[in-house]
Design an enzyme around this catalytic site. Structure first.
Site, PDB file in Angstrom:
ATOM      1  N   ASP A 283      43.023  42.016  30.985  1.00 13.83           N
ATOM      2  CA  ASP A 283      42.467  40.574  31.415  1.00 13.83           C
ATOM      3  C   ASP A 283      41.073  40.462  31.223  1.00 13.83           C
ATOM      4  OD1 ASP A 283      42.787  37.924  32.026  1.00 13.83           O
ATOM      5  OD2 ASP A 283      44.108  38.147  33.736  1.00 13.83           O
ATOM      6  N   TYR A 284      40.649  39.247  31.484  1.00 10.28           N
ATOM      7  CA  TYR A 284      39.140  38.963  31.291  1.00 10.28           C
ATOM      8  C   TYR A 284      38.281  39.714  32.221  1.00 10.28           C
ATOM      9  CZ  TYR A 284      35.985  35.151  30.410  1.00 10.28           C
ATOM     10  OH  TYR A 284      34.991  34.162  29.714  1.00 10.28           O
TER      11      TYR A 284
END
Ligand code: BGC
Length: 758
Positions: A283-284
């Protein structure tokens, strides 16, 4: 018959052969390409940087452009427009040494420009065809605009409505969640990923992201393996089994290890136990966040993530910047770098990008296939199906298309909030407000009058936090009493009041946790004032999570929960309010009485001291101040008709081994309207080697019944439906007694028992 079988066999053998030869072709192609790649270029493929500001016409000169030329970028995400995407792809395939095309991702979560209900709402349709179709339309539109990879479906089981991201998933149940996961993957990917109108799905957030402690986003998860395997992992596995091309690691830690560095999750379960063949993206900034999780510096956490089984680094660029050094120091292996690089290249190959890097960059399609009348029509019908009628005393609904209707509330005349959270590609100006929807649907048959009635919340700072990304509600700075009075005045001159209240779109979604899950006080005060007029009140409830609605359920005659229904929601709400569509949504999450009951879910364990009979009983598992009941149970939802269930008829009361049990009920529509009903099958394994839930959803069928019509619904049950992970994490069933329950929600069921022997 024999001829038919032979023909069938030939087809099976041929298609198996074709599959293999495709795989061989892909391997040969990628082997040859990887031979040419430098270590730096291989590591470059693992890099998914933030796209920054890519301006059309200047892609090559941007910072990103320079990196693309150097072979340091594997893909980009959340760039909207086919022109921009074509321009950066051009840099990759014309100006980088090996001309490797890039993959383009986006959070296409519940539609592209044609926006469908938020996933939690969509899950309440219990209509797998509709859900699959919504993903298919999203793929059609996104791929017409240059996108070939979506960060969806989000399949995190969530039992805590404080967690804002409950809005993005399919609720609390592993079985329903698994069915939806499959439907979404199928909808996005179709049968052939290389077609220009299918896109690769990315299942997220792996894993157990929805079990964040206290419902606070990104928070810790600590869970027994039994709970993981039986209750939280099944939807991810269902998506993998359905062929999802990629999976996203979650931000949270699981049992002391951040998911992004968890070899247990990324390799042991995902690849070894489930046989996942696609690639894993973080994820980010998931990698660098592990520095703050406290498991090492940037180089250490990057190496740990790669060795755990991560293939692509979203935004943090830690793999890009540290992997060469880690290889020299023996912290990562070349085999692991190669494996990750290969998986990214395979994804691009499957998408057909090596054959044609501009496969998804057809400017003509972008003009004709996005936000079409046909797609919007489907979105409107699907939105109407996602609404859940929670209460309808004295048949206040449906409304007549006549007289004067007062539409009141801060969410009534607003477009920006209609699509709901995570509608990245939506064009807010094209969404339809409730006011517009109502007016268009009644035409000149009825008069619609409108007043805002209140702000979203008394606290202006809270309202600002709840109005991000251009979704402000435009605060009214007059004294609250004046705003209410204005609404009461118009309500007094009307026949019925429709109150559009609840949460704004950004009160749920990422980083939108709440410790108070009631309708904000300012709106409750408005509601009280409206009820005082003595006119019938219909609450049209906007929300991205289960709310605590005890007071509303006791005091408001009709409640229609509309979640956030997407770009066409304004029309869909009108369709349902006026009875052009009979509501049929059923909850996929339990609605508690208050936040203190959380987590509350239907498939709980029994305990040694269950509360049987009346609340309160001393030394039983209950509360002093509130009963154990929810306001609305899982699976619940009313219709303008009512449905009667017969007793459950079983084909046998005792079975052996791999026989099939059939369980049937007769369902009758004994109301005045044709309608849809979701018939639900639950099973309780009465005695087990480990404790078992009081009931578990094992099947459902959404049926249509004309007014007065009866249908017999039959479920086929096999020992597959009885299996669970036991204390040794072995997936098997155990002989014994099972309660077979069928009903229209998880609380109101008819039961019959069966003995099933080995
Ligand atoms: C979210 C993901 C999303 C990603 C990319 C993250 O903040 O957790 O769900 O896919 O951003 O936009």
């Amino acid at each position: 018959m024999k001829q038919l079988l032979t023909a069938l066999l030939v087809v099976i053998v041929l298609s198996a052969g074709a599959q293999t030869s495709n795989d061989v072709k892909m391997k040969t192609f990628i082997d040859a390409l990887m031979k040419k790649m430098t270590l730096g270029e291989k590591i470059g493929q693992l890099n998914l940087p933030g796209s920054g500001d890519i301006v059309t016409g200047q892609a090559g000169n941007s910072d990103i452009g320079k990196k693309i030329k150097e072979g340091k970028v594997g893909g980009l995400f959340n760039i909207k427009s086919v022109e921009k995407i074509r321009a950066v792809q051009k840099v990759a395939v014309e100006e980088s040494r090996l001309k490797i095309p890039m993959i383009f991702g986006m959070d296409v979560i519940h539609g592209y420009e044609t926006v469908f209900p938020i996933p939690l709402g969509l899950s309440c349709t219990w209509d797998m065809k509709a859900i699959e179709r919504s993903a298919q339309i999203a793929a059609q539109e996104a791929s017409a605009d240059g996108i070939n990879w979506t960060f969806s479906p989000m399949v995190d089981i969530a039992r805590d409505p404080r967690w804002g991201r409950i809005a993005e998933g399919n609720g609390e149940d592993a079985y329903l969640g698994g069915q939806i996961a499959k439907a979404m993957v199928k909808g996005y990917q179709g049968n052939d990923l290389s077609k220009n109108n299918t896109i690769m799905s990315c299942v997220k957030h792996y894993a157990m992201y929805g079990a964040a402690e206290a419902g606070r986003d990104y928070n810790t998860t600590d869970m027994s393996k039994l709970r993981m395997y039986n209750e939280y992992l099944p939807p991810y596995k269902a998506a993998v089994d359905a062929g999802a091309g990629s999976i996203m690691a979650s931000f949270n830690e699981v049992d002391g290890v951040p998911a992004t560095a968890s070899k247990f999750l990324m390799t042991d379960v995902l690849r070894k136990q489930w046989g996942f063949k696609g690639f894993v993206v973080t994820d980010y900034t998931g990698i660098t966040e592990m520095v703050l999780h406290g498991i090492g510096d940037t180089q250490t956490v990057a190496a740990r993530s790669l060795m755990a089984g991560i293939d692509m680094d979203m935004v943090s660029e830690a793999l890009l910047n540290t992997t060469q050094k880690s290889l020299k120091e023996g912290k990562v292996t070349l085999a692991q770098i190669d494996a990750a690089c290969r998986r990214i290249l395979e994804a691009k190959y499957k998408l057909g990008l090596f054959e044609d890097p501009y496969r998804y960059c057809d400017a003509q399609r972008a003009k004709t296939e996005i936000f079409t009348t046909a797609s919007r029509k489907e979105a409107r019908a699907i939105a109407a199906q996602s609404f859940v009628l929670l209460k309808n005393a004295n048949n206040v609904l449906p409304l007549k298309k006549s007289g004067t209707i007062a539409l009141i509330g801060p969410l009534a005349d607003n477009k920006e909030n209609m699509p709901g959270t995570w509608s990245v590609a939506a064009n807010f100006s094209k969404a339809t407000s409730v006011l517009t929807g109502l007016k268009e649907v009644v035409g000149d048959k009825a008069k619609i009058v409108y007043a805002k009635g209140s702000n979203l919340d008394y606290d202006a700072a809270f309202e600002e936090r709840a109005g991000m990304f251009g979704k402000t509600l435009g605060r009214d700075n007059r004294p609250a009493a004046d705003i209410i009075q204005e609404a009461v005045n118009i309500a007094n001159q009307s026949d019925v009041i429709v109150a559009a209240l609840g949460e704004s779109a950004e009160m749920s979604g990422e980083c939108s946790s709440r410790s108070n899950i009631e309708i904000p006080e300012a709106q409750k005060d408005l509601l009280k004032a409206l009820l005082k007029t003595g006119k019938p009140v219909v609450l049209v409830l906007f929300t991205g999570r289960p709310l605590a609605l005890k007071w509303e359920n006791e005091n408001v005659p009709a409640i229609l929960n509309v979640w956030f229904g997407g770009s066409e929601a304004g029309y869909a709400i009108a369709d349902v309010l006026f009875g052009d569509v009979n509501p049929s949504g059923k909850l996929s999450t339990t609605f508690p009485q208050n936040v203190g009951q959380v987590p509350i879910y239907y498939n709980h364990k029994n305990t040694g001291r269950p509360l049987e009979g009346q609340w309160f009983q001393k030394f039983r598992s209950n509360y002093l101040d509130v009963s154990n009941d929810p306001v609305y149970p899982f699976g619940y939802g009313l219709s303008y008709s009512s449905f009667n269930y017969s007793d459950v008829k079983l084909s046998s009361s005792s079975l052996k081994g791999n026989q099939t049990l059939t369980a049937s009920v007769m369902v009758t529509n004994n109301g005045k309207y044709d309608g849809k009903e979701t018939v639900q099958l639950y099973i309780r394994d009465v005695v087990g080697s480990i404790t078992r839930p009081v009931k578990e959803l094992k099947g459902f069928e959404k049926i249509e019944l004309k007014a007065g019509e009866t249908k017999t619904i039959t479920f086929n049950i096999t020992t597959e439906d009885l299996k669970f992970y036991n204390a040794d994490l072995k997936y098997d069933w155990e002989a014994g007694t099972f309660d077979i329950m069928i009903g229209g929600n998880s609380r109101d069921v008819k039961t019959a028992a069966i003995n099933w022997n080995k």
